[in-house]
Design an enzyme around this catalytic site. Structure first.
Site, short mmCIF file in Angstrom:
data_model
loop_
_atom_site.label_atom_id
_atom_site.label_comp_id
_atom_site.label_asym_id
_atom_site.label_seq_id
_atom_site.Cartn_x
_atom_site.Cartn_y
_atom_site.Cartn_z
N TRP A 212 -0.48 6.20 -9.33
CA TRP A 212 -0.55 7.64 -9.12
C TRP A 212 -0.02 8.34 -10.37
O TRP A 212 1.05 8.01 -10.88
CB TRP A 212 0.29 7.98 -7.89
CG TRP A 212 0.37 9.42 -7.52
CD1 TRP A 212 -0.66 10.32 -7.44
CD2 TRP A 212 1.56 10.15 -7.17
NE1 TRP A 212 -0.19 11.54 -7.05
CE2 TRP A 212 1.16 11.47 -6.88
CE3 TRP A 212 2.90 9.79 -7.07
CZ2 TRP A 212 2.07 12.45 -6.49
CZ3 TRP A 212 3.81 10.76 -6.68
CH2 TRP A 212 3.40 12.07 -6.39
N ASP A 293 7.07 2.83 -2.79
CA ASP A 293 6.50 4.13 -2.49
C ASP A 293 5.61 3.92 -1.27
O ASP A 293 4.56 3.29 -1.36
CB ASP A 293 5.68 4.65 -3.68
CG ASP A 293 5.18 6.07 -3.45
OD1 ASP A 293 5.35 6.60 -2.34
OD2 ASP A 293 4.60 6.66 -4.39
N LYS A 329 0.46 12.19 4.86
CA LYS A 329 -0.83 11.64 5.27
C LYS A 329 -0.82 11.21 6.73
O LYS A 329 -1.70 11.58 7.50
CB LYS A 329 -1.17 10.42 4.39
CG LYS A 329 -1.16 10.69 2.88
CD LYS A 329 -2.23 11.66 2.45
CE LYS A 329 -2.40 11.69 0.93
NZ LYS A 329 -1.20 12.04 0.17
#
Length: 483
Positions: A212, A293, A329
């Protein structure tokens, strides 16, 4: 060693952060050398007004949330794709008048109709909070909402099998875990990075290549030296497992290693359980510190346990690790910015001291976190019925994304599109690395009004049964007409 050094450490955390900030500004401002940082007059009583901020240069827009980066030379597109920069993004999409336009760049879930989704269980939880007349809007403690922290840690660290949060990780039972509420996943990563820069003896962090795009900036501006380890293999469109192991073997003892818990962003490529175990053994043998993460727990496979297994492997062995969680999410709480940082320590005494230092990181940063989003999460997690309702809605989202993968694969195979597209159904989570190059991406944008990042990453959540044929047509044309 194939690691790429993208920032260097300095003598102190403050110096490192300052140096990183200077590099960040210089790297994004081609003419920054021509701007001095001398003080300017504070008033313009004579002559033209001069601002004390005349030296400030205009920063580039954020590549995902900002505006478009168009007309870039291909060589620059290739360089930017390392950081997952898009050629065009949402603003460009919004300006496109074509009725056939399709935005596959934004990492947010969309329904079959292409609309944002608020989970029914989230609406119900919010209504319960509104109806609770005893609730107040006082400041939370620095570490956040206590119920949220406890339940978040249990959700990710869990037991061997999650049945409405029954069973507790030994690390939690032994009070070896400290959890603080943070500003979604990004804030959790930043708080963890600041803590490590101040208190951990090793200031080098290895991140996967690619990863990311914000990871580099989060860790670099916190004062850590950022290097990469090989992860994705463009030839197989899968995991470069041997390269990963080789780079971690070459890392200095004690280095920090960033690991995506599941649904690797941007590639959608995850290690197998057996590969995770090999990674764990290697990292523990070299005393490498895992920093997970976890942005997609339950959202990748539809199973909360399966998506947390990589983290739990490292917790079960009794070693230390950090875990950044996001509920953006898996609960659709993107704008609520709900996240948590958990640090698993060797002893309860160490965990208590770590928490005291985390408070000193958070206090001057944002003082204390917001209450509403965390209250939604804790309301759902602590109620058996609502928890089960959430898992059903969560699996429905994950299943729809998996269905989009299968439909796209079938559509490409049906068109006889050159190449092996099986990676689309082998990868997992919101994103897929298609294997398309920047020239093919540009062709699809121009001819088919399809928007994605320049490295060929698409958000499967942005697809629907109606738009899959359009994307398949575009990919087929790009592959057959553009080298």
């Amino acid at each position: 060693m194939h690691g790429v050094n993208v920032s260097q450490s300095s003598s102190s955390p403050a110096d490192r952060r300052l140096s990183a900030l200077v590099r960040h500004l210089e790297g994004h401002s081609m003419d920054s050398a021509n701007h001095s940082i001398a003080a300017a007059p504070t008033s313009g009583s004579t002559g033209a007004r001069i601002s004390v901020f005349d030296h400030v240069v205009r920063a580039p827009e954020d590549p995902i949330l900002g505006v478009i980066l168009t007309h870039l030379p291909c060589s620059l597109c290739v360089r930017l794709s390392f950081l997952n920069f898009p050629v065009v993004v949402t603003v460009a999409y919004n300006k496109d008048p074509s009725p056939a336009k399709l935005n596959l760049g934004v990492g947010a879930y969309r329904t079959e109709e292409g609309k944002p989704l608020v989970l029914n269980v989230v609406r119900r939880a919010e209504q319960m909070l509104v109806n609770d007349s005893s609730r107040v809007k006082e400041y939370l403690p620095i570490v956040g909402l206590a119920d949220f922290n406890k339940l978040s840690a249990k959700l990710i660290l869990g037991a061997d099998r999650l049945v409405y949060l029954h069973g507790t990780s030994p690390a939690i039972q032994e009070n070896r875990v400290t959890t603080v509420q943070c500003l979604s996943g990004t804030g959790s990563l930043r708080v963890g990075a600041e803590f490590l820069a101040r208190h951990y003896h090793q200031h080098t962090i290895y991140i996967p290549l690619p990863t990311w795009g914000n990871h580099t900036k989060v860790f670099g501006l916190a004062g850590l030296s950022v290097k990469t380890y090989r992860y994705y293999d463009p030839a197989t469109r899968g995991l470069n497992f041997e390269g990963l192991l080789e780079d971690l073997r070459s890392a200095p003892s004690g280095a920090i290693v960033l690991l995506h818990a599941c649904a690797h962003n941007p590639t959608g490529v995850d290690p197998t359980t057996h590969q995770w175990e090999q990674i764990r053994q290697l990292m523990r043998s070299k005393a490498l510190l895992p920093f997970f993460d976890s942005a997609y727990q339950g959202f990748a496979s539809g199973n909360l346990d399966a998506d947390a297994e990589s983290v739990r492997m490292f917790v079960r062995d009794g070693g230390e690790c950090l875990v950044a969680q996001s509920f953006a999410k898996n609960m659709g709480l993107y704008g609520e910015r709900v996240g948590a940082l958990s640090i698993v320590c060797r002893t309860a005494d160490v965990a208590g001291r770590v928490e005291s230092q985390l408070k000193l990181v958070i206090r001057p940063m944002y003082s204390n976190p917001p209450i509403h989003g965390a209250s939604i999460v804790s309301t759902i997690l602590k109620d058996r019925t609502m928890f089960q309702e959430w898992t059903i809605e969560l699996k429905a989202m994950a299943d729809r994304i998996i269905s989009m993968r299968q439909q796209l694969f079938d559509a490409l195979r049906g068109r006889g599109t050159p190449g092996d597209w099986s990676h689309i159904i082998k990868q997992i989570g919101m994103f897929t690395f298609t294997g398309l190059n920047s020239e093919q991406v540009a062709f699809m944008r121009k001819e088919y009004h399809i928007y994605m990042t320049s490295d060929g990453r698409i958000s499967m959540a942005g697809l629907s049964s109606r738009t899959v044929p359009h994307l398949a047509d575009a990919i087929h044309a790009a592959v057959t007409r553009v080298a």
